[in-house]
Design an enzyme around this catalytic site. Sequence first.
Site, PDB file in Angstrom:
ATOM      1  N   ASP A 132     -97.733  33.695  74.436  1.00  0.00           N
ATOM      2  CA  ASP A 132     -98.295  33.789  76.319  1.00  0.00           C
ATOM      3  C   ASP A 132    -100.331  33.986  76.270  1.00  0.00           C
ATOM      4  OD1 ASP A 132     -97.265  32.859  78.972  1.00  0.00           O
ATOM      5  OD2 ASP A 132     -98.049  34.561  79.680  1.00  0.00           O
ATOM      6  N   ASN A 188    -107.812  29.827  86.137  1.00  0.00           N
ATOM      7  CA  ASN A 188    -108.000  28.679  87.120  1.00  0.00           C
ATOM      8  C   ASN A 188    -108.112  29.141  88.611  1.00  0.00           C
ATOM      9  OD1 ASN A 188    -106.703  26.502  85.259  1.00  0.00           O
ATOM     10  ND2 ASN A 188    -104.384  27.730  85.963  1.00  0.00           N
ATOM     11  N   ASP A 204    -108.231  24.566  81.515  1.00  0.00           N
ATOM     12  CA  ASP A 204    -107.734  23.597  80.127  1.00  0.00           C
ATOM     13  C   ASP A 204    -108.613  23.834  79.221  1.00  0.00           C
ATOM     14  OD1 ASP A 204    -105.972  21.908  82.199  1.00  0.00           O
ATOM     15  OD2 ASP A 204    -107.469  20.365  82.600  1.00  0.00           O
ATOM     16  N   GLU A 257     -99.272  27.964  80.051  1.00  0.00           N
ATOM     17  CA  GLU A 257     -99.447  28.504  78.663  1.00  0.00           C
ATOM     18  C   GLU A 257     -99.046  29.445  77.612  1.00  0.00           C
ATOM     19  OE1 GLU A 257     -99.180  31.646  82.882  1.00  0.00           O
ATOM     20  OE2 GLU A 257     -98.879  29.205  81.706  1.00  0.00           O
TER      21      GLU A 257
END
Length: 344
Positions: free
Chosen positions: A218, A226, A235, A261
């Site tokens: 992770d 973000n 991204d 993610e």
Amino acid sequence: MISGSVEQAAERLRKAVPIMVKHGIPVTPLNYALWYTYVANEDPTLNQRIDDIVAAYGTIPVSKAEDLFKTHISPTGSQELALGRMKDDLEQMVQGIGKDLHATIAGTQSFNSLLDECSRDLRSPASVSASIDDVFGTVEKLLQGSTAMHESTARFEQRLSAANAEILRLRNEMEALRQNAMHDELTGVYNRRAFDTELGQFMGHGDRAPVIHLAMLDIDHFKQFNDRFGHPVGDRVLSLVGAQLNNVARVGVSVYRYGGEEFALIFCGGTLKQAAELAETLRLSIERLVLKDSRTGERLAHITASIGLASRLPGESAADLVTRSDKALYEAKASGRNRLCQAP
């Protein structure tokens, strides 16, 4: 390419099918093509790759089969062939609608001209003394023109209706292709569908199943990327990590985007120590990644990841293995992140 006589083809299939059954290979046209070529020994490189994959996994994962098919049998790949056919169907449909539209427009222009002509006839001074036959002639022309216009419009409406049905069919096929795709477009690794399919495939051989280690990875504090920089930067982070993960992918090590993610790595064969060493090497390589502003080159942030690793226990299900790997991942995150934790 499949060649030879009908008898040769039949003999090769007789050899191929038992091998497929032995290794739990799904009986699909793509796998048929692979194993037909294998028993024909037409491509030694393909045979060696198949031998290596079967030795590592005890079978051929679906994603690996597609890669082999694309590399050795059909350079365009089965999905690309389907997309090409859809494109041709769509192009033919558009051309057909265009022809009908032009015909309808031409018919409309002719009908407009007829209406202008009839209007002039009815407004002309001569129409005051026109006979009933003259008026009837004008009505007859209008009726004929109206009927032709109606027929032209009806044909176009039928074409549009048929086109709408075709568009729906193509959309459903596109959605099916998307659902059946094995790769995650953003990161370049295999996707969740491939993970679910292949983990079950690896573990479905009972006593013949290979030793399996599962790592769940992770990206740390991903939401902050973000929130601070926007989703395009998020991204980019996913893409960078995906590329780093792909660097460790090899026969016996498969990488997947599990969701959001979170990524997964399946290690087939080897010891837990070897899997842990590779996972730790991967963690350190991600730690060295630096996110930069694409315009200025300014460093924006470092990227780190937490990893949970578990080895499959005798008789353990795929779901239970994922659960234990996830628990190890949560432990890594709870104890400070940017570290590897192993399940007991």
